[in-house]
Design an enzyme around this catalytic site. Structure first.
Site, mmCIF file in Angstrom:
data_model
loop_
_atom_site.group_PDB
_atom_site.id
_atom_site.type_symbol
_atom_site.label_atom_id
_atom_site.label_comp_id
_atom_site.label_asym_id
_atom_site.label_seq_id
_atom_site.Cartn_x
_atom_site.Cartn_y
_atom_site.Cartn_z
ATOM 1 N N THR A 323 4.492 3.023 9.726
ATOM 2 C CA THR A 323 4.283 2.195 8.543
ATOM 3 C C THR A 323 2.905 2.398 7.943
ATOM 4 O O THR A 323 2.022 3.007 8.550
ATOM 5 C CB THR A 323 4.432 0.709 8.893
ATOM 6 N N CYS A 324 2.727 1.846 6.747
ATOM 7 C CA CYS A 324 1.442 1.923 6.042
ATOM 8 C C CYS A 324 0.445 0.905 6.556
ATOM 9 O O CYS A 324 -0.595 0.702 5.933
ATOM 10 C CB CYS A 324 1.663 1.706 4.552
ATOM 11 N N ASP A 325 0.762 0.223 7.631
ATOM 12 C CA ASP A 325 -0.136 -0.812 8.138
ATOM 13 C C ASP A 325 -1.117 -0.219 9.135
ATOM 14 O O ASP A 325 -0.709 0.413 10.117
ATOM 15 C CB ASP A 325 0.691 -1.925 8.791
ATOM 16 N N ASN A 366 7.900 -2.609 5.806
ATOM 17 C CA ASN A 366 7.719 -1.375 5.023
ATOM 18 C C ASN A 366 9.046 -0.722 4.656
ATOM 19 O O ASN A 366 9.104 0.467 4.364
ATOM 20 C CB ASN A 366 6.864 -0.339 5.759
ATOM 21 N N PHE B 148 -5.248 6.143 8.680
ATOM 22 C CA PHE B 148 -4.942 6.916 7.479
ATOM 23 C C PHE B 148 -6.172 7.605 6.925
ATOM 24 O O PHE B 148 -7.282 7.111 7.062
ATOM 25 C CB PHE B 148 -4.360 6.008 6.398
#
Lengths: 376, 376
Positions: A323-325, A366, B148
């Site tokens: 996920t983008c977390d 997400n 990220f």
């Protein structure tokens, strides 16, 4: 990984992420615990994995059940459990849930506060109640904090009060923390319980039951003592505290019953480095902390990993979810190493991942769906 | 809490736990941001709340969308979004998801590694790509860690490589962390981006876009700077870095758009004390960290609470969720105080809780169902 799971993964190659759980291993674990602690009644902690095939198998084996909510009680009844074999073990219950459980025939309830006792007196008259003590959780990989339990003094007052309000003051419980690796935690708690038994007996309330909670560990990356080690320590402490008059005993294993019965199968989404000369690779799997691996929070539970390249040269990795977390990181400080040959699309299996995964998955974090489940 | 939400809670008294979200407030927030940053295109971060009424409203306003997965892209398309207005913003994507997005017409993709670039070159030929830089997250209540982004040197190489493999090297992105309260974080990141623009231009790659990510804060228990403060700092930094030749700008707000548009309504399950003379009461709500309040992890996001007894005398509390999990504690160290009159059955509303709650709820943790949702 059991041979049956290995065969299933090989033959079926199920879409990832998924849990594959061998229900025969559940039975073996139940029998091993029953053999190690013959004086204790086993109440399976349903929250560890409430899947119907598990509950049904355990009903057939004569297991009792520790439920955290009305919904879990309903699952047990659906699987054929006798309501007399169900404990409503959450000390924090809506009164509407107590009413439902009582109406369904449940007669055993946990509590640790005056407010909860009042609810039980109103909505579960005459039921057996046990009070949860706050005990030390040192030695546990997943400690239970101060959220549950009360002081010995408070428990004493509450059990005296329980009798006055028409409940059956049945026993005491504690929980030494989940994935507890040190048997000393049980010994200290049992000694505390024994003293309170005596104390209450002198005040006219004779308790009959000790609920030892759960916490028995499963082998993840580190070896853990076997169940016989804990059983011996527990029975030694019980004998020391109670002599020949050992009360009824309850254990509430969850992880121990289903943990090593399951494997979570995942896929590598990406392997990358933050900079060219960075020795650490980042390995992103298609399951993360919010997809079911909730117990990797704080890197607490360290799953063993199996890859197609095991045996080849390895290097240090950080392992994260899809996920983008930014918080969706499984292991960054736990010194995991994985094969240098690992690449996108490879399967990575997380061993002994049968406990606390399925119902813990977010419903759509997400946009990702919860992991699939296969009971074999 | 908007008047519309207050009226809904009063009139309907929906079963708890639930989210009530005012879609008109979503529109107001969108318009406020568009007015503050007229040069930037708004890509709503779908993961903050992917509910159809929100997406549909935003499509009507001309918003673009930042999606974390193929599933989120599908939700945007379902709501009527043009695929040309969708960015696949997750730097970690299965190749099958890239294929689906590309087939659906999506032409804008994030990446931060060589492995991902290879996938994009194979499965999204000619697409616009932007590389995410690793930047400082100091000042953010929900920092995004090192998961990220890549170093400037790696980004330089990757953008040169993007051109070679037939992709369109479109721009750079960064994320200063969510609930970022310090505009300095944007200024430092923009300066870094500006230098890399120049550097790449000298090597024959002319970038055209800066993606500023999201992170704009919402008022929880502490006041935060208004959006104009961030807009000024951002435009100042952009002018300093690019002079008159300001590239296309993208912002990806999630929390800012939906956060203060929603209220989570919950019920007190129990109020208790661990010991009689303990000044701290434990307040257990019917929603916790695993029921949707994932961002209370580490007590990061501190929601403002509204109770029926506000204005009365207060005392210190620890606040926890309804499950048997010891980690399911919202606030223990954050010095929350609640009215002494608070009792089981009372409603407690969590204000500005419209972001990162619904899809984050576990599908059945301890048997509890995810929170209900009402869009009004």
């Amino acid at each position: 990984m059991t041979p049956k799971i290995a065969r299933f993964l090989e033959d079926v190659r199920p879409a990832t992420p998924c849990l594959v759980l061998d229900v025969d291993r559940v039975e073996e674990n139940y029998r091993a615990l029953a053999a190690a602690l013959p004086l204790a009644r086993i109440y399976y902690a349903v929250k560890a994995n409430p899947a119907a095939p598990i509950l049904t198998r355990l009903v057939g084996l004569g297991s009792a059940f520790d439920a955290a909510s009305w919904e879990e009680i309903a699952m047990c009844l659906e699987a054929g459990a006798d309501p007399a074999d169900i404990s409503f073990g959450n000390t924090v219950k809506k009164e509407s849930a107590i009413v439902r459980a009582y109406d369904a025939g449940v007669r055993l309830f946990a509590f640790d506060s005056e407010g909860e006792l009042e609810k039980l007196a109103r909505s579960a008259p005459g039921a057996k109640v046990y009070c949860r003590l706050l005990v030390e959780n040192a030695g546990a990989d997943w400690p239970l904090s101060r959220k549950f339990g009360c002081s010995v003094e408070t428990a004493r007052e509450l059990m005296l009060r329980a009798k006055e309000v028409g409940l059956d003051p049945y026993g005491l419980s504690f929980h030494v923390g989940s994935q507890q690796r040190d048997s000393v935690a049980y010994e200290a708690a049992i000694a505390k319980v024994g003293m309170l038994f005596t104390d209450l007996s002198e005040r006219g309330v004779t308790l009959r039951m000790v609920n030892l909670g759960g916490g028995f560990p499963v082998r993840y990356t580190s070896e853990v003592p076997g169940i016989d080690h804990f059983a011996q320590a527990i029975m030694g402490a019980m004998t020391k505290a109670f002599g020949n008059a050992i009360p009824e005993m309850i254990v509430e294993p969850g992880r121990f019953i289903v943990g090593d019965a399951g494997v979570v199968s995942s896929e590598v989404v990406l392997v990358s480095r933050k900079a060219k000369d960075d020795p650490v690779r980042w390995v992103y799997l298609d399951i993360g902390r919010f997809g079911g691996l909730a117990e990797t929070e704080g890197e607490s539970i360290k799953y063993r990993l199996r890859t197609p390249h095991d045996g080849g040269r390895t290097g240090p990795v950080a392992i994260a979810g899809p996920t983008c977390d930014g918080a969706d990181i499984l292991y960054e400080r736990a010194n995991y190493r994985l094969p240098l040959a690992l690449k996108s699309g490879d399967r990575v299996d997380l061993l002994s991942a049968g406990a606390y995964v399925t119902t813990y998955a977010a419903q759509g974090f997400n946009g990702f769906q919860p992991l699939a489940e296969h009971y074999i």
